[in-house]
Scaffold this active site. Structure first.
Site, PDB file in Angstrom:
ATOM      1  N   LYS A  40       0.911  -1.083   0.061  1.00  0.00           N
ATOM      2  CA  LYS A  40      -0.240  -0.134   0.088  1.00  0.00           C
ATOM      3  C   LYS A  40       0.812   1.130  -0.033  1.00  0.00           C
ATOM      4  O   LYS A  40       1.583   1.449   1.005  1.00  0.00           O
ATOM      5  CB  LYS A  40      -0.887   0.016   1.190  1.00  0.00           C
ATOM      6  CG  LYS A  40      -2.034   1.114   1.274  1.00  0.00           C
ATOM      7  CD  LYS A  40      -2.547   1.489   2.519  1.00  0.00           C
ATOM      8  CE  LYS A  40      -1.632   2.540   3.338  1.00  0.00           C
ATOM      9  NZ  LYS A  40      -1.671   4.006   2.683  1.00  0.00           N
ATOM     10  N   GLU A  96      10.555   1.428  10.112  1.00  0.00           N
ATOM     11  CA  GLU A  96      11.674   2.183   9.646  1.00  0.00           C
ATOM     12  C   GLU A  96      10.931   3.722   9.756  1.00  0.00           C
ATOM     13  O   GLU A  96       9.926   3.992   9.104  1.00  0.00           O
ATOM     14  CB  GLU A  96      11.851   2.318   8.141  1.00  0.00           C
ATOM     15  CG  GLU A  96      12.553   0.622   7.735  1.00  0.00           C
ATOM     16  CD  GLU A  96      13.870   0.765   8.331  1.00  0.00           C
ATOM     17  OE1 GLU A  96      14.578   1.551   8.593  1.00  0.00           O
ATOM     18  OE2 GLU A  96      14.399  -0.329   8.277  1.00  0.00           O
ATOM     19  N   CYS A 142      14.011  10.727   5.503  1.00  0.00           N
ATOM     20  CA  CYS A 142      14.129  10.211   6.912  1.00  0.00           C
ATOM     21  C   CYS A 142      15.485  10.635   7.172  1.00  0.00           C
ATOM     22  O   CYS A 142      15.820  10.900   8.732  1.00  0.00           O
ATOM     23  CB  CYS A 142      14.032   8.894   7.082  1.00  0.00           C
ATOM     24  SG  CYS A 142      14.658   7.729   5.990  1.00  0.00           S
ATOM     25  N   GLU A 172      10.975  16.506  14.354  1.00  0.00           N
ATOM     26  CA  GLU A 172      11.381  16.160  12.846  1.00  0.00           C
ATOM     27  C   GLU A 172      10.612  17.041  11.763  1.00  0.00           C
ATOM     28  O   GLU A 172       9.689  16.937  11.771  1.00  0.00           O
ATOM     29  CB  GLU A 172      11.025  14.723  12.527  1.00  0.00           C
ATOM     30  CG  GLU A 172      11.492  14.148  11.257  1.00  0.00           C
ATOM     31  CD  GLU A 172      10.924  12.932  10.696  1.00  0.00           C
ATOM     32  OE1 GLU A 172       9.923  12.682  10.868  1.00  0.00           O
ATOM     33  OE2 GLU A 172      11.697  12.396   9.835  1.00  0.00           O
TER      34      GLU A 172
HETATM   35  P1  NAD Z   1       2.545   8.213   7.966  1.00  0.00           P
HETATM   36  O1  NAD Z   1       3.013   7.382   9.300  1.00  0.00           O
HETATM   37  O2  NAD Z   1       1.411   9.238   8.045  1.00  0.00           O
HETATM   38  O3  NAD Z   1       2.080   7.364   6.872  1.00  0.00           O
HETATM   39  C1  NAD Z   1       2.931   6.188   6.187  1.00  0.00           C
HETATM   40  C2  NAD Z   1       1.928   5.019   5.637  1.00  0.00           C
HETATM   41  O4  NAD Z   1       1.236   4.515   6.969  1.00  0.00           O
HETATM   42  C3  NAD Z   1       0.825   5.738   4.715  1.00  0.00           C
HETATM   43  O5  NAD Z   1       0.935   4.958   3.843  1.00  0.00           O
HETATM   44  C4  NAD Z   1      -0.419   5.962   5.384  1.00  0.00           C
HETATM   45  O6  NAD Z   1      -1.309   5.680   4.794  1.00  0.00           O
HETATM   46  C5  NAD Z   1      -0.119   4.645   6.336  1.00  0.00           C
HETATM   47  N1  NAD Z   1      -1.043   4.515   7.640  1.00  0.00           N
HETATM   48  C6  NAD Z   1      -1.469   5.899   8.382  1.00  0.00           C
HETATM   49  N2  NAD Z   1      -2.134   5.390   9.389  1.00  0.00           N
HETATM   50  C7  NAD Z   1      -1.973   4.168   9.383  1.00  0.00           C
HETATM   51  C8  NAD Z   1      -2.407   3.060  10.528  1.00  0.00           C
HETATM   52  N3  NAD Z   1      -3.206   3.379  11.588  1.00  0.00           N
HETATM   53  N4  NAD Z   1      -1.897   1.786  10.361  1.00  0.00           N
HETATM   54  C9  NAD Z   1      -1.157   1.366   9.188  1.00  0.00           C
HETATM   55  N5  NAD Z   1      -0.917   2.171   8.337  1.00  0.00           N
HETATM   56  C10 NAD Z   1      -1.246   3.690   8.543  1.00  0.00           C
HETATM   57  O7  NAD Z   1       4.011   8.919   7.666  1.00  0.00           O
HETATM   58  P2  NAD Z   1       4.270  10.060   6.213  1.00  0.00           P
HETATM   59  O8  NAD Z   1       3.816  11.423   6.648  1.00  0.00           O
HETATM   60  O9  NAD Z   1       3.377   9.419   5.125  1.00  0.00           O
HETATM   61  O10 NAD Z   1       5.567   9.810   6.132  1.00  0.00           O
HETATM   62  C11 NAD Z   1       6.927  10.741   6.499  1.00  0.00           C
HETATM   63  C12 NAD Z   1       7.390   9.835   7.809  1.00  0.00           C
HETATM   64  O11 NAD Z   1       8.094   8.863   7.360  1.00  0.00           O
HETATM   65  C13 NAD Z   1       8.453  10.514   8.288  1.00  0.00           C
HETATM   66  O12 NAD Z   1       8.488  10.496   9.871  1.00  0.00           O
HETATM   67  C14 NAD Z   1       9.904  10.165   7.842  1.00  0.00           C
HETATM   68  O13 NAD Z   1      10.949  10.258   8.885  1.00  0.00           O
HETATM   69  C15 NAD Z   1       9.161   8.890   7.829  1.00  0.00           C
HETATM   70  N6  NAD Z   1      10.357   7.953   6.913  1.00  0.00           N
HETATM   71  C16 NAD Z   1      11.069   6.925   7.335  1.00  0.00           C
HETATM   72  C17 NAD Z   1      11.924   6.431   6.714  1.00  0.00           C
HETATM   73  C18 NAD Z   1      12.872   5.117   7.312  1.00  0.00           C
HETATM   74  O14 NAD Z   1      13.454   4.344   6.297  1.00  0.00           O
HETATM   75  N7  NAD Z   1      13.260   5.344   8.359  1.00  0.00           N
HETATM   76  C19 NAD Z   1      12.094   6.705   5.164  1.00  0.00           C
HETATM   77  C20 NAD Z   1      11.274   7.435   4.715  1.00  0.00           C
HETATM   78  C21 NAD Z   1      10.262   8.082   5.617  1.00  0.00           C
END
Ligand code: NAD
Length: 481
Positions: free
Chosen positions: A167, A240, A274, A371
C-alpha cells in the site's frame, strides 16, 4: 484523465470508490486513485496467501523474476518518473534517479548469495540452520520516496519466498499503481498485489489475519500504532521511522569546503528524507561563517515545478506537510530564531516554501526537538564537543548522523558515542546502499532494511537435523541459496 487501477491477483481492479490526488505544484486535484474496500483487501490477501504456496518453492524463478522486474522498470523509467514528479513534486531528474535506485536494489537482491549455514556435518550427525519465508507480507509506505521505499520491501521479501500486499501513501499512489501494472506479467498472480486507499486501509492491513509480517515505513506515531496492531496476533514487524538527524561540525572543518555537502544532506528532496540533516551543531568559532555559506546556497537554490529544467527543489509534497513546516518555522522565529535565508512560504500557488536557514534556535524549540521533514535547517552553535554530542543524543530519535572534521581519530570517537543506526564522516547519508543495513535506534525504528540483514527480517529460522547419512543427500533445505 488516465485511469489508475489496483493490481490484485495480477488483475486490474478498480476501487470501491476513488479519492483525489493533488498536484503539490498547484494545490489542485489532478487525478483519482482507487479507494480499496475491505472486500478487495480480502481478495488481495487471499491471492497472496494462495500464491505463497508455490512461490516459496522455486528460488531460481524468484531471482529470474526480480531481474525481469528490474528490466521492466528500467524501460518504464520515464512514465514512472513523470508520475512521481506530478504527485510527489520532486524534480524530474531526482525521480529518474529514484527509479534507477529501484532497479539497482532489485538486481542486488536477485544476485545476493545466501550461504548455507551448516553447523554440523560429520560421522555423528548433520545440522543446518535454514531461513524460511514468513508468509504474506503487508508492506506500507510513505510519500517521500514512494518507489524506492516500496522496492526496499518487495525485493528482499519476494527473494526470501514471501508474497506481498503493498500500500502506497494516499498522497502518492500513482507511480506505485503504475509499477504494479507494469509488473503484472513478471510475477505469478498473487505474488505482488498493489492496493491504494487512505490511512484506514493501512490499519485494516495491520489488523488483517492473513499477513504474518508487516514491513512499515512512516512516522513514529503511526509506527507505534502498527506495532500495537501487530501485537494482537504476534505478526513480525520491521519499522523504519522518523529521524531528527544531527550533523556535528568540528572546529577544524572549513565551512567553505563542507557547506555544499551539508546543504545537499539537509535539502535533498526538499528535506523530506528520513535521514536528511535536521539539525547542525557547529563549533561557535565557525558558526557565523557556516550560517553565511549555507544561507548563500539557500538563496541560490532554484525552487519551482519539478518539471522545469534546472529546478533543484520542488514544492513540499502535500498540504499537511507544508502546514507543518510553516508552523515549525514560524514557531522558531516567534521564539527568537532568525532566518538567515527564507523563513516563509513562497507567494505563489502550490506548496512552495523558501529554503530556510535558521540561526539562534534554542534546544527546546520545536524545530530543534522535532522532525521538521522539510526545507528548513537550524544551525546551532556549541562550545564544547562533549556537550554537542550530548545535545545530538538528547532525543528519542536515532536514525543517522554525520561528523565533519579532518581529524579521523576525533571523528571515530564522536561516531562511537552517537546513538543512531548510521554515522557518516565528512558526508551525510552515504551509507544508504543496497548492501548495508539501514535502520533506526531508539524510536526511529525496529529492525533494518537492506543487505542480508534486511533479507533476514523477511525470514524465520528453521533447524534441520538428522543422522550423518542425511548430509549431502538432503534435498530438503535449500530455500534461499
Ligand atoms: P505516516 O506514518 O503518516 O504514513 C505512512 C503510511 O502509513 C501511509 O501509507 C499511511 O497511509 C499509512 N498509515 C496511516 N495510518 C495508519 C495506521 N493506523 N496503520 C497502518 N498504516 C497507516 O508517514 P508519512 O507522513 O507518510 O511519512 C513521513 C514519515 O516517514 C517521516 O516521519 C519520515 O521520517 C518517515 N520515513 C522513514 C524512513 C526510514 O527508512 N526510516 C524512510 C522514509 C520516511
Amino acid at each position: 484523465m488516465t485511469e489508475f487501477t489496483m493490481t490484485i491477483n495480477a488483475t486490474s481492479t478498480a476501487g470501491a470508490g476513488t479519492f483525489d490526488v493533488i498536484d503539490p505544484a498547484t494545490g489542485e486535484v489532478f487525478a483519482q486513485a482507487p479507494d480499496c474496500g475491505t472486500e478487495q483487501l480480502d481478495a488481495a490477501m487471499d491471492a497472496a496467501a494462495h500464491a505463497y504456496r508455490r512461490w516459496k518453492l522455486d528460488d531460481k524463478a524468484r531471482r529470474r523474476a526480480l531481474r525481469d522486474a528490474a528490466d521492466v522498470l528500467d524501460s518504464g523509467t520515464e512514465r514512472l518518473a513523470r508520475l512521481l514528479t506530478a504527485e510527489q513534486g520532486m524534480p524530474l531528474s531526482n525521480a529518474r534517479t529514484e527509479i534507477g535506485w529501484a532497479t539497482m536494489w532489485l538486481r542486488y537482491y536477485a544476485d545476493l548469495e545466501i550461504p548455507r549455514e551448516i553447523v554440523q556435518d560429520d560421522q555423528t550427525g548433520f545440522a543446518e540452520v535454514i531461513r524460511r519465508p514468513v508468509g504474506v507480507v503487508a508492506a506500507i509506505v510513505p510519500w517521500n520516496l514512494p518507489i524506492i521505499l516500496a522496492i526496499w520491501k518487495i525485493a528482499p521479501a519476494l527473494l526470501a519466498g514471501n508474497t506481498v500486499v503493498l500500500k502506497p501513501s494516499p498522497f502518492t499512489p500513482l507511480a506505485t499503481l503504475a509499477m504494479g501494472e507494469m509488473l503484472r506479467d513478471i510475477f505469478p498472480p498473487g505474488v505482488l498485489n498493489v492496493v491504494s486507499g487512505q490511512d484506514p486501509l493501512g490499519a485494516w492491513m495491520t489488523a488483517h489475519p492473513t499477513p504474518r509480517k508487516i514491513s512499515f515505513t512512516g512516522s513514529i506515531a503511526t509506527g507505534a500504532k502498527v506495532a500495537a496492531a501487530a501485537a494482537t496476533d504476534l505478526k513480525r514487524v520491521t519499522l523504519e521511522l522518523g529521524g531528527n538527524d544531527p550533523a556535528i561540525v568540528l572546529e577544524d572543518a572549513d565551512p567553505g569546503r563542507v557547506a555544499d555537502d551539508i546543504f545537499t544532506g539537509a535539502f535533498m528532496n526538499n528535506g523530506q528524507l528520513c535521514m536528511a540533516i535536521k539539525r547542525v551543531y557547529v563549533h561557535e568559532r565557525r558558526h557565523a561563517e557556516l550560517v553565511e555559506a549555507l544561507a548563500a546556497r539557500a538563496h541560490a537554490a532554484r525552487v519551482g515545478s519539478g518539471f522545469d529544467e534546472g529546478v533543484q527543489l520542488g514544492p513540499i509534497s502535500n498540504r499537511p506537510q507544508f502546514d507543518r513546516v510553516s508552523e515549525l518555522v514560524a514557531d522558531a522565529i516567534d521564539h527568537g530564531a532568525v532566518a538567515a535565508a527564507g523563513g516563509q512560504p513562497l507567494d505563489r500557488p502550490g506548496y512552495f516554501f523558501a529554503p530556510t536557514i535558521l540561526t539562534g534556535a534554542a534546544d527546546g524549540t520545536r524545530i530543534v526537538d522535532e522532525e521538521q521533514f522539510g526545507p528548513a535547517l537550524p544551525v546551532i552553535a556549541y562550545r564544547d564537543l562533549d556537550e554537542a554530542v550530548d545535545r545530538a543524543n538528547d532525543t528519542p530519535y536515532g536514525l543517522t548522523a554525520s561528523v565533519w572534521t579532518d581529524d579521523a581519530t576525533r571523528a571515530a570517537d564522536v561516531a562511537s558515542r552517537l546513538e543512531c543506526g548510521q554515522v557518516t564522516v565528512n558526508a551525510h547519508g552515504n551509507g544508504l546502499r543496497p548492501d548495508l543495513p539501514f535502520g533506526g535506534h531508539k524510536h526511529s525504528g525496529i529492525g533494518v532494511t537492506n543487505g542480508p540483514w534486511g533479507l533476514h527480517r523477511f525470514t524465520e529460522l528453521q533447524v534441520l537435523t538428522g543422522p550423518a547419512r542425511v548430509a549431502g543427500t538432503s534435498q530438503n533445505a535449500r530455500q534461499a541459496d
